[in-house]
Motif scaffolding. Structure first.
Motif, PDB file in Angstrom:
ATOM      1  N   SER A 128      -6.119  65.373 -41.245  1.00 18.04           N
ATOM      2  CA  SER A 128      -5.340  64.143 -41.186  1.00 18.04           C
ATOM      3  C   SER A 128      -5.535  63.411 -39.866  1.00 18.04           C
ATOM      4  O   SER A 128      -4.822  62.479 -39.555  1.00 18.04           O
ATOM      5  CB  SER A 128      -3.852  64.469 -41.378  1.00 18.04           C
ATOM      6  OG  SER A 128      -3.440  65.336 -40.347  1.00 18.04           O
ATOM      7  N   SER A 159      -7.191  56.903 -45.069  1.00 14.50           N
ATOM      8  CA  SER A 159      -6.366  57.615 -44.091  1.00 14.50           C
ATOM      9  C   SER A 159      -5.564  56.654 -43.230  1.00 14.50           C
ATOM     10  O   SER A 159      -4.477  56.988 -42.775  1.00 14.50           O
ATOM     11  CB  SER A 159      -7.239  58.491 -43.193  1.00 14.50           C
ATOM     12  OG  SER A 159      -7.860  59.485 -43.947  1.00 14.50           O
ATOM     13  N   LEU A 160      -6.096  55.473 -43.000  1.00 17.64           N
ATOM     14  CA  LEU A 160      -5.381  54.477 -42.205  1.00 17.64           C
ATOM     15  C   LEU A 160      -4.469  53.611 -43.063  1.00 17.64           C
ATOM     16  O   LEU A 160      -3.425  53.165 -42.609  1.00 17.64           O
ATOM     17  CB  LEU A 160      -6.382  53.584 -41.465  1.00 17.64           C
ATOM     18  CG  LEU A 160      -7.173  54.283 -40.372  1.00 17.64           C
ATOM     19  CD1 LEU A 160      -8.293  53.380 -39.887  1.00 17.64           C
ATOM     20  CD2 LEU A 160      -6.269  54.684 -39.226  1.00 17.64           C
ATOM     21  N   GLU A 173      -2.587  54.315 -45.733  1.00 17.64           N
ATOM     22  CA  GLU A 173      -1.297  54.905 -46.102  1.00 17.64           C
ATOM     23  C   GLU A 173      -0.254  54.748 -45.000  1.00 17.64           C
ATOM     24  O   GLU A 173       0.851  54.261 -45.264  1.00 17.64           O
ATOM     25  CB  GLU A 173      -1.465  56.374 -46.486  1.00 17.64           C
ATOM     26  CG  GLU A 173      -0.177  56.994 -46.971  1.00 17.64           C
ATOM     27  CD  GLU A 173      -0.394  58.412 -47.445  1.00 17.64           C
ATOM     28  OE1 GLU A 173       0.379  59.276 -47.009  1.00 17.64           O
ATOM     29  OE2 GLU A 173      -1.325  58.653 -48.229  1.00 17.64           O
ATOM     30  N   PRO A 174      -0.557  55.129 -43.734  1.00 11.93           N
ATOM     31  CA  PRO A 174       0.470  54.944 -42.703  1.00 11.93           C
ATOM     32  C   PRO A 174       0.807  53.464 -42.450  1.00 11.93           C
ATOM     33  O   PRO A 174       1.949  53.145 -42.145  1.00 11.93           O
ATOM     34  CB  PRO A 174      -0.117  55.580 -41.448  1.00 11.93           C
ATOM     35  CG  PRO A 174      -1.473  56.029 -41.781  1.00 11.93           C
ATOM     36  CD  PRO A 174      -1.703  55.846 -43.238  1.00 11.93           C
ATOM     37  N   ILE A 175      -0.174  52.574 -42.623  1.00 13.30           N
ATOM     38  CA  ILE A 175       0.102  51.146 -42.455  1.00 13.30           C
ATOM     39  C   ILE A 175       1.062  50.676 -43.538  1.00 13.30           C
ATOM     40  O   ILE A 175       2.050  49.985 -43.264  1.00 13.30           O
ATOM     41  CB  ILE A 175      -1.206  50.334 -42.472  1.00 13.30           C
ATOM     42  CG1 ILE A 175      -2.007  50.611 -41.196  1.00 13.30           C
ATOM     43  CG2 ILE A 175      -0.929  48.838 -42.639  1.00 13.30           C
ATOM     44  CD1 ILE A 175      -3.415  50.058 -41.215  1.00 13.30           C
ATOM     45  N   GLU A 176       0.791  51.088 -44.790  1.00 11.88           N
ATOM     46  CA  GLU A 176       1.662  50.699 -45.895  1.00 11.88           C
ATOM     47  C   GLU A 176       3.077  51.236 -45.675  1.00 11.88           C
ATOM     48  O   GLU A 176       4.065  50.528 -45.876  1.00 11.88           O
ATOM     49  CB  GLU A 176       1.087  51.214 -47.216  1.00 11.88           C
ATOM     50  CG  GLU A 176       1.809  50.700 -48.451  1.00 11.88           C
ATOM     51  CD  GLU A 176       3.028  51.508 -48.829  1.00 11.88           C
ATOM     52  OE1 GLU A 176       3.945  50.949 -49.442  1.00 11.88           O
ATOM     53  OE2 GLU A 176       3.052  52.720 -48.508  1.00 11.88           O
ATOM     54  N   GLU A 177       3.188  52.501 -45.244  1.00  7.37           N
ATOM     55  CA  GLU A 177       4.508  53.097 -44.993  1.00  7.37           C
ATOM     56  C   GLU A 177       5.242  52.369 -43.878  1.00  7.37           C
ATOM     57  O   GLU A 177       6.437  52.123 -43.958  1.00  7.37           O
ATOM     58  CB  GLU A 177       4.363  54.575 -44.660  1.00  7.37           C
ATOM     59  CG  GLU A 177       4.002  55.442 -45.836  1.00  7.37           C
ATOM     60  CD  GLU A 177       3.769  56.895 -45.448  1.00  7.37           C
ATOM     61  OE1 GLU A 177       4.007  57.272 -44.278  1.00  7.37           O
ATOM     62  OE2 GLU A 177       3.332  57.668 -46.334  1.00  7.37           O
ATOM     63  N   ALA A 178       4.514  52.012 -42.817  1.00  5.94           N
ATOM     64  CA  ALA A 178       5.120  51.306 -41.695  1.00  5.94           C
ATOM     65  C   ALA A 178       5.619  49.935 -42.121  1.00  5.94           C
ATOM     66  O   ALA A 178       6.724  49.520 -41.758  1.00  5.94           O
ATOM     67  CB  ALA A 178       4.129  51.185 -40.548  1.00  5.94           C
ATOM     68  N   ARG A 220       6.418  49.011 -45.144  1.00  7.12           N
ATOM     69  CA  ARG A 220       7.552  49.227 -46.058  1.00  7.12           C
ATOM     70  C   ARG A 220       8.829  49.475 -45.268  1.00  7.12           C
ATOM     71  O   ARG A 220       9.926  49.108 -45.686  1.00  7.12           O
ATOM     72  CB  ARG A 220       7.265  50.406 -46.985  1.00  7.12           C
ATOM     73  CG  ARG A 220       8.206  50.513 -48.151  1.00  7.12           C
ATOM     74  CD  ARG A 220       7.812  51.510 -49.214  1.00  7.12           C
ATOM     75  NE  ARG A 220       6.656  52.326 -48.947  1.00  7.12           N
ATOM     76  CZ  ARG A 220       6.660  53.654 -48.820  1.00  7.12           C
ATOM     77  NH1 ARG A 220       7.799  54.318 -48.949  1.00  7.12           N
ATOM     78  NH2 ARG A 220       5.554  54.327 -48.609  1.00  7.12           N
TER      79      ARG A 220
END
Length: 123
Positions: free
Chosen positions: A18, A111-112, A114-119, A121
């Motif tokens: 990760s 990998s990048l 997913e965290p961007i989408e979560e942030a 959101r």
């Protein structure tokens, strides 16, 4: 002897587990003492790997990957090799390396993403 514990992305980026590194001469190292087990922690049988390769072939057929035809061809060869009584591991390793090389850039983006989408959101 060192084992490959991750995915190396070409083009100035590297993805391992990760961890993601990006930029000139990017390098990430994650060391694991685990075996060759994946996902749920169990080692896959040749039949299970054949099933995964079949799914890969189907997905590649629907994709816009620029190397789609070549990847499908080598995946079909690997699927046949996995059906053999004594699969040639060298041939299967070559397939696995070619596959990782072909999708490495996409893996880095996923990998990048997913965290961007979560942030976003969480805004």
């Amino acid at each position: 002897m060192r084992s490959n514990d991750g995915i190396i992305a070409s083009g100035g980026s590297q993805v391992v587990s990760s961890a993601v590194a990006s930029g000139r001469n990017a390098r990430v190292e994650v060391h694991s003492s685990g075996s060759t087990q994946v996902g749920d922690g169990r080692q896959r049988s040749p039949q299970e790997i054949r099933d995964l390769v079949s799914r890969l072939i189907e997905e590649l057929g629907r994709s816009d990957h620029p190397e789609r035809a070549d990847l499908i061809e080598i995946a079909e060869d690997a699927r046949e090799e996995l059906a053999a009584e004594n699969p040639r591991m060298g041939k299967l390793r070559l397939f696995a390396r070619a596959l990782l090389s072909a999708v490495a850039g996409f893996t880095a983006l996923v990998s990048l993403a997913e965290p961007i989408e979560e942030a976003i959101r969480g805004l």
